[in-house]
Structures are given as C-alpha cells and as structure tokens.
Design a protein around this motif. Structure first.
Motif, short mmCIF file in Angstrom:
data_model
loop_
_atom_site.label_atom_id
_atom_site.label_comp_id
_atom_site.label_asym_id
_atom_site.label_seq_id
_atom_site.Cartn_x
_atom_site.Cartn_y
_atom_site.Cartn_z
N UNK A 77 -5.39 2.82 4.75
CA UNK A 77 -5.21 1.81 5.80
C UNK A 77 -4.40 2.39 6.95
N UNK A 78 -3.38 3.20 6.63
CA UNK A 78 -2.60 3.86 7.68
C UNK A 78 -3.49 4.79 8.51
N UNK A 79 -4.36 5.53 7.84
CA UNK A 79 -5.28 6.43 8.56
C UNK A 79 -6.20 5.64 9.46
N UNK A 102 3.93 3.59 8.13
CA UNK A 102 3.98 2.57 7.08
C UNK A 102 5.41 2.54 6.56
N UNK A 103 5.93 1.33 6.44
CA UNK A 103 7.31 1.12 6.00
C UNK A 103 7.31 0.24 4.76
N UNK A 159 12.28 1.03 4.53
CA UNK A 159 12.27 2.49 4.41
C UNK A 159 10.96 3.06 4.94
N UNK A 160 11.05 3.94 5.91
CA UNK A 160 9.87 4.61 6.44
C UNK A 160 9.30 5.52 5.37
N UNK A 161 8.06 5.26 4.95
CA UNK A 161 7.43 6.03 3.89
C UNK A 161 6.61 7.20 4.41
N UNK A 162 5.88 6.96 5.46
CA UNK A 162 4.97 8.00 5.95
C UNK A 162 4.56 7.66 7.38
N UNK A 163 4.18 8.67 8.12
CA UNK A 163 3.65 8.41 9.46
C UNK A 163 2.65 9.49 9.83
N UNK A 201 6.08 -4.69 3.00
CA UNK A 201 6.18 -3.59 3.95
C UNK A 201 5.60 -3.96 5.29
N UNK A 202 5.35 -2.96 6.12
CA UNK A 202 4.81 -3.20 7.45
C UNK A 202 4.10 -1.96 7.95
N UNK A 203 3.15 -2.20 8.83
CA UNK A 203 2.50 -1.12 9.58
C UNK A 203 2.95 -1.20 11.03
N UNK A 204 3.17 -0.05 11.64
CA UNK A 204 3.72 0.03 12.99
C UNK A 204 2.99 1.08 13.80
#
Length: 271
Positions: free
Chosen positions: A91-93, A106-107, A115-119, A219-222
C-alpha cells in the motif's frame, strides 16, 4: 561533525559517535575517524579497541574498521521492531506511485508514540531534519501523529497533551492545547491531517490514519512535499493518503485492500 568531550556520559556519547561514523562512512582508519569527529587520536584508539572487544566493530588487516557482528545483530533487532507487514508495504508503494513518486511514509501507533516505520524517498526528496525510521516524537507537529491521535478517545488525548509543554519547532507549530484540540476535531471531520510547516520549514505534509479491527488507531500514511509545490498537489495527495488508509483498514479487518480503491472516498475509520 565535532563530538563534545565534556558532557554527561561523554565516553558513551563519543563511543556511539564512533560506531555511527563507521556504520555510515566505513571502512575507515582511526586517524580519519578522530579527525572527522574532532577526537584526540589516543581517545579514538581506546574507543575502537573497546568496540572491537564487544564485537560492534571489526579491525581489518589494513587497519581500517568496519561494523562488527554485534552491530549487525543490533541492526537486525531494530529492523524487527520497525518491520512493516508486506501488505502494508505494498500500500505504501502504491501511495508513492499514485502521487507521482512523492516522499511517502508509513507510521505505526505503539505505546503512545507515532513511530516512523518506513518511507520511500521522492525523486525530489524533501529534507525533514530529524525525521528518520524509528522517530516517534513531536506528536503535536507531525501530520502522521495528528491523523492517528484524532482517532483516539478524548480522555487519551487529554492524557497525552493537557498540561504538557508543546515544543515550538517552527513559527507555524501549534503550541496551545486548546488550539490543538480544534485541529484534531477538524481532522476527525475531514478524515486527514496536515502539517503546514509545523515540523520543518519549507515542507508540508498530509496524512490519514488507519485503524485496527477493534477501531483503535493502528497507524497512518503520509506524503510530504516542498511548500512551493504543495498547494497545486494537495487534492491529489489528500485523495491518495485517504485511499491508502482505507486500504490498510480493510486489510487489517481481513478484507481485500483493493476493494477500497473502487469503493469511493472513505473516512480512514470506515470498513
């Protein structure tokens, strides 16, 4: 970069600086490390010997130092803590792609921290200062954390912020508790949060939170872009993060995330 030699636990501070330097710039010899970190050469040799004994660094035959086996073990443990479920990574991709390659994050909401997990960095990457994987602070100033906190019950929001000094990170940072409550109410109504240069100057962000099956925030997407391009891109970015959050909510509920793409615009808390 210069490392202070007279601070609380300065030996530990210097040791960590040397380890970080080797992880980022190694292999490197003691002379180069001491020069770049502003350390005495004798001090640097002593730190390197200690790190070598503990396995955090390894000395090569040519005198250069590289990360050692224990440094890699630590890295693996950290990676486990911030690892993203594969479906949420997809989903992030997608978010990264539908926004034209803008920097996407993605947080995760965990133990009162966002917590920021990945970007995925954009082709025109934005400089957001201290925001790196594992960062979980400044909840009042980040779009991701505001999107998540807006989904919390009022008593939990009060426990997080009432009577707590909110750091002024930029001239736009919200530092008043009542003003923050107004902002969170608006986020709940519209389904997304914004960071209008509140965390870092010159950068604006939009985020949308997703929830667990029990309705609690997960979490959240940014997406972040330079301020100069934000106004033009805002409608696209808002639609993209809301869609991503809806997909994540559906996945966590055991449904097909792709259904959210054709189901129209969703509030992130809706199934």
């Amino acid at each position: 970069m210069s490392v202070p030699e007279t601070t609380t636990l300065s030996t530990l501070e210097r040791g960590l600086a040397v380890l970080e330097y080797i992880c980022e710039h190694g292999p490197a010899n003691a002379k180069r490390i001491a020069r770049d970190l502003g350390l005495r050469q004798g001090t640097c040799y002593h730190i390197l010997r200690t790190l070598a004994v503990s396995g955090h660094v390894a000395r090569q035959p040519d005198g250069q130092y590289e990360p050692g086996p224990h440094a890699y073990w630590v890295a693996r443990q950290i990676q486990k803590r911030v690892a993203v479920v594969p479906e949420l990574s997809v989903i992030l991709a997608r978010l990264h792609n539908v926004t034209g390659g803008e920097t996407s994050y993605i947080t995760r909401w965990q133990d009162g921290a966002a917590i920021l997990q990945h970007y995925l960095a954009g082709t025109q990457a934005t400089n957001v200062g201290k925001l790196e994987v594992g960062f979980g602070g400044d909840l009042h100033a980040r779009a991701s954390s505001k999107a998540i906190i807006a989904l919390l019950p009022g008593d939990q929001v009060e426990a997080l912020f009432k009577g707590v000094k909110l750091a002024q990170l930029t001239s736009a940072t919200i530092t008043d508790y009542e003003e923050l409550l107004v902002e969170l109410a608006q986020i709940r109504r519209q389904g997304y949060a914004m960071d209008r240069e509140e965390f870092a100057e010159g950068v604006q962000c939009v985020a949308s939170g997703f929830v667990s099956p029990d309705g609690t925030p997960a979490g959240a997407y940014t997406v972040s872009v330079p301020t100069i391009r934000f106004a033009k891109l805002k409608p696209t970015l808002v639609a993209a993060v809301v869609e991503a959050a809806a997909m994540a909510t559906r996945f966590l509920a055991g449904k097909r995330p792709v259904d959210a793409v054709t189901a129209g615009r969703h509030h992130p808390g809706q199934p």
